[in-house]
Motif scaffolding. Structure first.
Motif, mmCIF file in Angstrom:
data_model
loop_
_atom_site.group_PDB
_atom_site.id
_atom_site.type_symbol
_atom_site.label_atom_id
_atom_site.label_comp_id
_atom_site.label_asym_id
_atom_site.label_seq_id
_atom_site.Cartn_x
_atom_site.Cartn_y
_atom_site.Cartn_z
ATOM 1 N N GLY A 134 35.230 8.198 23.192
ATOM 2 C CA GLY A 134 35.138 7.564 24.495
ATOM 3 C C GLY A 134 33.713 7.526 25.005
ATOM 4 N N ALA A 135 33.575 7.176 26.284
ATOM 5 C CA ALA A 135 32.251 6.994 26.877
ATOM 6 C C ALA A 135 31.529 8.313 27.105
ATOM 7 C CB ALA A 135 32.377 6.232 28.193
ATOM 8 N N HIS A 136 32.283 9.348 27.364
ATOM 9 C CA HIS A 136 31.648 10.647 27.650
ATOM 10 C C HIS A 136 32.623 11.773 27.368
ATOM 11 C CE1 HIS A 136 34.094 10.453 31.281
ATOM 12 N NE2 HIS A 136 33.544 9.292 31.578
ATOM 13 N N GLY A 137 32.088 12.979 27.274
ATOM 14 C CA GLY A 137 32.918 14.155 27.083
ATOM 15 C C GLY A 137 33.408 14.679 28.419
ATOM 16 N N TYR A 138 34.037 15.840 28.365
ATOM 17 C CA TYR A 138 34.564 16.436 29.589
ATOM 18 C C TYR A 138 34.218 17.917 29.608
ATOM 19 C CZ TYR A 138 37.733 17.980 33.242
ATOM 20 O OH TYR A 138 38.236 18.533 34.386
ATOM 21 N N GLY A 139 33.544 18.335 30.656
ATOM 22 C CA GLY A 139 33.181 19.738 30.807
ATOM 23 C C GLY A 139 33.780 20.329 32.062
ATOM 24 N N SER A 140 34.177 21.575 32.010
ATOM 25 C CA SER A 140 34.736 22.231 33.186
ATOM 26 C C SER A 140 34.654 23.746 33.006
ATOM 27 C CB SER A 140 36.188 21.798 33.405
ATOM 28 O OG SER A 140 36.648 22.232 34.671
ATOM 29 N N ILE A 141 35.262 24.478 33.918
ATOM 30 C CA ILE A 141 35.321 25.935 33.808
ATOM 31 C C ILE A 141 36.730 26.409 34.129
ATOM 32 C CG2 ILE A 141 32.898 26.159 34.515
ATOM 33 C CD1 ILE A 141 33.886 27.275 37.177
ATOM 34 N N ARG A 142 37.028 27.609 33.704
ATOM 35 C CA ARG A 142 38.280 28.278 34.042
ATOM 36 C C ARG A 142 37.949 29.699 34.477
ATOM 37 N NH1 ARG A 142 40.248 23.981 33.998
ATOM 38 N NH2 ARG A 142 42.002 23.162 32.789
ATOM 39 N N PHE A 143 38.509 30.131 35.599
ATOM 40 C CA PHE A 143 38.378 31.511 36.042
ATOM 41 C C PHE A 143 39.653 32.271 35.700
ATOM 42 C CE2 PHE A 143 35.212 29.789 39.118
ATOM 43 C CZ PHE A 143 34.173 30.685 38.871
ATOM 44 N N LEU A 144 39.497 33.472 35.148
ATOM 45 C CA LEU A 144 40.612 34.382 34.917
ATOM 46 C C LEU A 144 40.356 35.638 35.734
ATOM 47 C CD1 LEU A 144 40.930 34.076 31.024
ATOM 48 C CD2 LEU A 144 42.070 32.709 32.770
ATOM 49 N N ASN A 145 41.277 35.966 36.636
ATOM 50 C CA ASN A 145 41.122 37.110 37.536
ATOM 51 C C ASN A 145 42.141 38.194 37.188
ATOM 52 O OD1 ASN A 145 39.143 35.820 39.462
ATOM 53 N ND2 ASN A 145 40.836 34.375 39.674
ATOM 54 N N PHE A 146 41.698 39.455 37.213
ATOM 55 C CA PHE A 146 42.552 40.563 36.804
ATOM 56 C C PHE A 146 42.527 41.693 37.823
ATOM 57 C CE2 PHE A 146 40.919 38.434 33.052
ATOM 58 C CZ PHE A 146 42.062 38.222 32.283
ATOM 59 N N ASP A 147 43.681 42.308 38.024
ATOM 60 C CA ASP A 147 43.795 43.554 38.779
ATOM 61 C C ASP A 147 43.692 44.679 37.752
ATOM 62 O OD1 ASP A 147 44.662 45.894 40.054
ATOM 63 O OD2 ASP A 147 46.064 44.812 41.334
ATOM 64 N N GLU A 153 47.069 40.049 35.096
ATOM 65 C CA GLU A 153 46.306 38.876 35.483
ATOM 66 C C GLU A 153 46.841 38.391 36.825
ATOM 67 O OE1 GLU A 153 44.918 34.474 33.822
ATOM 68 O OE2 GLU A 153 46.435 35.630 32.731
ATOM 69 N N LEU A 154 45.948 37.954 37.698
ATOM 70 C CA LEU A 154 46.320 37.538 39.041
ATOM 71 C C LEU A 154 46.396 36.026 39.143
ATOM 72 C CD1 LEU A 154 43.910 39.951 40.934
ATOM 73 C CD2 LEU A 154 46.399 40.150 40.903
ATOM 74 N N ASN A 155 47.462 35.529 39.750
ATOM 75 C CA ASN A 155 47.476 34.113 40.090
ATOM 76 C C ASN A 155 46.787 33.927 41.441
ATOM 77 O OD1 ASN A 155 49.405 34.455 42.264
ATOM 78 N ND2 ASN A 155 51.039 34.513 40.732
ATOM 79 N N ASN A 156 46.554 32.695 41.834
ATOM 80 C CA ASN A 156 45.768 32.449 43.045
ATOM 81 C C ASN A 156 46.393 33.057 44.294
ATOM 82 O OD1 ASN A 156 43.873 31.076 41.573
ATOM 83 N ND2 ASN A 156 44.619 29.031 42.102
ATOM 84 N N GLU A 157 47.699 32.966 44.421
ATOM 85 C CA GLU A 157 48.350 33.506 45.612
ATOM 86 C C GLU A 157 48.146 35.010 45.742
ATOM 87 O OE1 GLU A 157 52.352 32.463 46.284
ATOM 88 O OE2 GLU A 157 51.938 30.307 46.514
ATOM 89 N N GLU A 158 48.078 35.692 44.607
ATOM 90 C CA GLU A 158 47.926 37.151 44.631
ATOM 91 C C GLU A 158 46.525 37.587 45.046
ATOM 92 O OE1 GLU A 158 50.926 38.879 41.271
ATOM 93 O OE2 GLU A 158 49.323 37.564 40.532
ATOM 94 N N LEU A 159 45.578 36.664 45.108
ATOM 95 C CA LEU A 159 44.230 37.015 45.544
ATOM 96 C C LEU A 159 44.150 37.229 47.042
ATOM 97 C CD1 LEU A 159 42.097 34.459 43.463
ATOM 98 C CD2 LEU A 159 42.624 36.837 42.887
ATOM 99 N N PHE A 160 45.138 36.684 47.778
ATOM 100 C CA PHE A 160 45.049 36.657 49.237
ATOM 101 C C PHE A 160 46.241 37.336 49.899
ATOM 102 C CE2 PHE A 160 43.148 32.815 47.406
ATOM 103 C CZ PHE A 160 41.842 32.940 47.859
ATOM 104 N N LYS A 161 45.970 37.904 51.061
ATOM 105 C CA LYS A 161 47.056 38.469 51.870
ATOM 106 C C LYS A 161 47.986 37.357 52.338
ATOM 107 C CE LYS A 161 43.982 42.124 53.526
ATOM 108 N NZ LYS A 161 43.179 42.613 54.681
#
Length: 246
Positions: A134-147, A153-161
């Protein structure tokens, strides 16, 4: 005397178990030798090298995330990083066989690093880039959060009260950063939030600067706009967080 010695040894064992959330990492590399007719794959990630449940949790999460990134065909069953690499290379080989004149080489690059760690929490970020034509590639990031204390491993909801409470705060900061007044539609300047409603990204994690929200390309804006990133200093958002960060 024997009783005192026994108590001392028990205390050492108890303290060792209580503090058994320390981590040691070593670099772990995967990939293939460069060749003209094969996909290029390069992976470098941290590997937790203990026998604790926490080490297993971290390594499993990294493996599963990398398999998800690399799997080009959902029908392929890949249970290891090596198998996912082989799947990626096989798909390129099929393309070359079908279209021998195709000269574009596929590429996959994944690099992982620890971006935050304290006694309770750990965050690992995966930076990746894929090019499959294709015309271009694809770049991104992934965060993995752990208790670390629970070895989970923590999902997003578990990060917050209360994630909805934080979402309201994040929207105000997003509008401030992007120059959108509180009386305007969230999409008034060209963003593409579904149903014209602000929402948190799927991808968020901790760095030494604070909590980072990462909207991928296409998630709420055009490819040309690139990723949208917000960073919240710890002192501003600690009241929203489930775990103490400083």
């Amino acid at each position: 005397m024997k009783r005192l010695l026994s108590l001392f040894l028990f205390s050492l064992i108890f303290m060792g178990c209580k503090n058994d959330n320390s981590l040691v990492f070593e670099p772990s590399n995967f990939g293939n030798e460069p060749c003209a007719n094969c996909a290029s794959v390069s992976i470098s990630i941290p590997k937790a090298i203990g026998n604790k449940k926490l080490d297993e949790t971290i390594n499993t999460a990294l493996r599963e995330e990398i398999i998800f990134i690399l799997k080009y065909d959902d029908a392929v069953d890949a249970s290891s990083i090596d198998m996912a690499i082989k799947s990626f290379q096989n798909e390129f080989a099929k393309l070359k066989e079908k279209f021998p004149e195709e000269s574009t080489q596929w590429e996959a690059s994944i690099n992982g690093e620890v971006t935050f760690e304290n006694e309770r929490m750990l965050t690992i970020r995966l930076d990746y880039y894929l090019f499959t034509g294709g015309a271009h590639g694809y770049g991104s990031i992934r965060f993995l959060n752990f208790d670390k204390t629970k070895a989970t491993e923590l999902n997003n909801e578990e990060l917050f009260k209360d994630i909805l409470d934080f979402e309201g705060y994040a929207e105000a900061k997003f509008r401030e950063q992007e120059g959108i007044s509180s009386t305007e539609s969230i999409n008034s300047t060209g963003f593409m939030f579904e149903e014209d409603m602000f929402y948190l990204p799927e991808n968020m994690g901790f760095t030494n600067e604070g909590l980072q929200l990462f909207y991928e390309q296409y998630e709420v804006a055009s490819y040309a706009d690139g990723p949208i990133i917000l960073t919240f200093p710890f002192e501003e958002i600690q009241k929203f967080l489930t775990l103490q960060t400083f």
